[in-house]
Design a protein around this motif. Sequence first.
Motif, mmCIF file in Angstrom:
data_model
loop_
_atom_site.group_PDB
_atom_site.id
_atom_site.type_symbol
_atom_site.label_atom_id
_atom_site.label_comp_id
_atom_site.label_asym_id
_atom_site.label_seq_id
_atom_site.Cartn_x
_atom_site.Cartn_y
_atom_site.Cartn_z
ATOM 1 N N ASP A 1 0.809 -1.218 0.000
ATOM 2 C CA ASP A 1 0.000 0.000 0.000
ATOM 3 C C ASP A 1 0.840 1.265 0.000
ATOM 4 O O ASP A 1 0.295 2.362 -0.174
ATOM 5 C CB ASP A 1 -0.913 0.011 1.223
ATOM 6 N N GLU A 2 2.160 1.151 0.163
ATOM 7 C CA GLU A 2 3.018 2.326 0.285
ATOM 8 C C GLU A 2 3.820 2.607 -0.976
ATOM 9 O O GLU A 2 4.732 3.442 -0.953
ATOM 10 C CB GLU A 2 3.960 2.162 1.484
ATOM 11 N N THR A 3 3.492 1.926 -2.059
ATOM 12 C CA THR A 3 4.207 2.140 -3.317
ATOM 13 C C THR A 3 3.251 1.977 -4.487
ATOM 14 O O THR A 3 2.185 1.373 -4.352
ATOM 15 C CB THR A 3 5.379 1.138 -3.457
ATOM 16 N N SER A 4 3.633 2.541 -5.611
ATOM 17 C CA SER A 4 2.869 2.342 -6.856
ATOM 18 C C SER A 4 3.733 1.652 -7.907
ATOM 19 O O SER A 4 3.379 1.598 -9.078
ATOM 20 C CB SER A 4 2.380 3.700 -7.394
ATOM 21 N N THR A 5 4.878 1.116 -7.476
ATOM 22 C CA THR A 5 5.804 0.432 -8.379
ATOM 23 C C THR A 5 5.969 -1.009 -7.923
ATOM 24 O O THR A 5 6.454 -1.254 -6.821
ATOM 25 C CB THR A 5 7.173 1.139 -8.386
ATOM 26 N N TYR A 6 5.565 -1.947 -8.771
ATOM 27 C CA TYR A 6 5.494 -3.347 -8.364
ATOM 28 C C TYR A 6 6.406 -4.271 -9.178
ATOM 29 O O TYR A 6 6.372 -5.481 -8.997
ATOM 30 C CB TYR A 6 4.045 -3.842 -8.487
ATOM 31 N N GLY A 7 7.230 -3.701 -10.057
ATOM 32 C CA GLY A 7 8.053 -4.529 -10.918
ATOM 33 C C GLY A 7 8.996 -5.443 -10.158
ATOM 34 O O GLY A 7 9.311 -6.545 -10.628
ATOM 35 N N ALA A 8 9.455 -5.019 -8.982
ATOM 36 C CA ALA A 8 10.414 -5.830 -8.223
ATOM 37 C C ALA A 8 9.839 -7.194 -7.886
ATOM 38 O O ALA A 8 10.583 -8.186 -7.820
ATOM 39 C CB ALA A 8 10.828 -5.098 -6.953
ATOM 40 N N MET A 9 8.522 -7.280 -7.666
ATOM 41 C CA MET A 9 7.927 -8.579 -7.357
ATOM 42 C C MET A 9 8.145 -9.560 -8.502
ATOM 43 O O MET A 9 8.587 -10.692 -8.301
ATOM 44 C CB MET A 9 6.424 -8.425 -7.078
ATOM 45 N N VAL A 10 7.819 -9.107 -9.707
ATOM 46 C CA VAL A 10 7.990 -9.965 -10.879
ATOM 47 C C VAL A 10 9.473 -10.270 -11.097
ATOM 48 O O VAL A 10 9.860 -11.423 -11.341
ATOM 49 C CB VAL A 10 7.396 -9.295 -12.134
ATOM 50 N N ASN A 11 10.301 -9.251 -10.984
ATOM 51 C CA ASN A 11 11.735 -9.416 -11.252
ATOM 52 C C ASN A 11 12.371 -10.449 -10.333
ATOM 53 O O ASN A 11 13.134 -11.311 -10.781
ATOM 54 C CB ASN A 11 12.454 -8.082 -11.092
ATOM 55 N N LEU A 12 12.074 -10.376 -9.030
ATOM 56 C CA LEU A 12 12.698 -11.286 -8.073
ATOM 57 C C LEU A 12 12.157 -12.708 -8.218
ATOM 58 O O LEU A 12 12.906 -13.675 -8.084
ATOM 59 C CB LEU A 12 12.500 -10.780 -6.644
ATOM 60 N N VAL A 13 10.867 -12.820 -8.482
ATOM 61 C CA VAL A 13 10.281 -14.149 -8.687
ATOM 62 C C VAL A 13 10.964 -14.852 -9.858
ATOM 63 O O VAL A 13 11.361 -16.022 -9.766
ATOM 64 C CB VAL A 13 8.763 -14.050 -8.936
#
Length: 390
Positions: free
Chosen positions: A342-354
């Motif tokens: 809820d504290e960010t609007s950037t979610y690419g790191a989730m996909v990248n690390l997975v």
Amino acid sequence: MKIKKYIAASMPDAMKQVRAELGNNAVILQSKIIYTGGFLGMFKKRNIEVLAAIDPDLNTSRPPQEKPMPAPIPAPKLLPKVERNLDLEVMKELQKSPVPASEEIMKQLARMNQHIQKMSESGKLQMELPIQLQTVIDSLVHQDLDVDIQSRLTAKLLERWYLAGANSPVEEVYVWAEDFLYEEMKQYNFGELPLKKKFINVIGPTGVGKTTTLAKMAAEFMMKHKKKIGFITTDTYRIAAIDQLKTYATILNVPIEVCYNLEDFDKATKSLADCDIILVDTAGRNFRNQQYVQDLKEVVDYNSDMETLLVLSLTAKQTDMEEIYQQFSSIHIDQFIFTKLDETSTYGAMVNLVVKYQKGVAYVTTGQNVPDDIMPADPRKIAKRMIEVD
């Protein structure tokens, strides 16, 4: 080979011109946005410039009664190379070459394949794309999607773009991108823990919300799965951390043990033997200090009956997340937990690390409320969030 340039107000209008003059067998070699007209440098009109080509033999060799075949498409993995790299100089060479056009194109594509690989390895993907595709790629670049994933995504989007007739609306391209991201992640283990192991251990740096996340998980296991829960904390470096978990233990009415070494851990295990699940909270310290990880091994018994979850905050830089993972990699990590969604609007790191570490995600958290603000991770929902954020 006949090659011609078309200028139109939109891609669908350009495609109508191409089909009307060159027929359904035409191949789109390049498209880009241009600005024409205007007065004193102002009021210029935005247009689409398309370069299309046709092999005349394709139109003359087919029997009149036969239904026209769809536009010829190179092998799927080579499609992006046409869009990215066939420039005017290449097309001039094609016109002059005595070798049949299809063979020459394949030679060009082979060279372009090597060029794109170098572009991907350098971390710079500079190309001209149809505006619909560029819009989608730009939005995912803004999400900090890794360049190698961008490269594969671009190739897949271009493949589907041509297969669909090269005039799909941007909304459809977004759906394709969502499907691609889902496919990248779905092979890994996502969602609620199977609760087949007695110990669930959370590790990670300071400030990511390990203790609060542990309390949320405990409440879910108790209310949803009717499990008897126990707590072990090894976070003896901060008195406040012990007090926090003791408070949660009191609220949830579950036993808690504090451990300073492996002997304490063994005693705690025996004391909580009647619990179905034992949740282990570890100290959060400077993740750059490798000694911290060694200290964990001197307190926690990492046996085969333990599930270990690495907790990372989405407000952190990806480079820091990767360094954290590397520091903890001597401990077997089963899945990620991502906090502070809820504290960010950037979610690419989730996909990248997975994708990079081939680890799924157990949960994501969206706030401080216990037992709320936690949900099982789902690769489709993560892909959708990446697409819908703009």
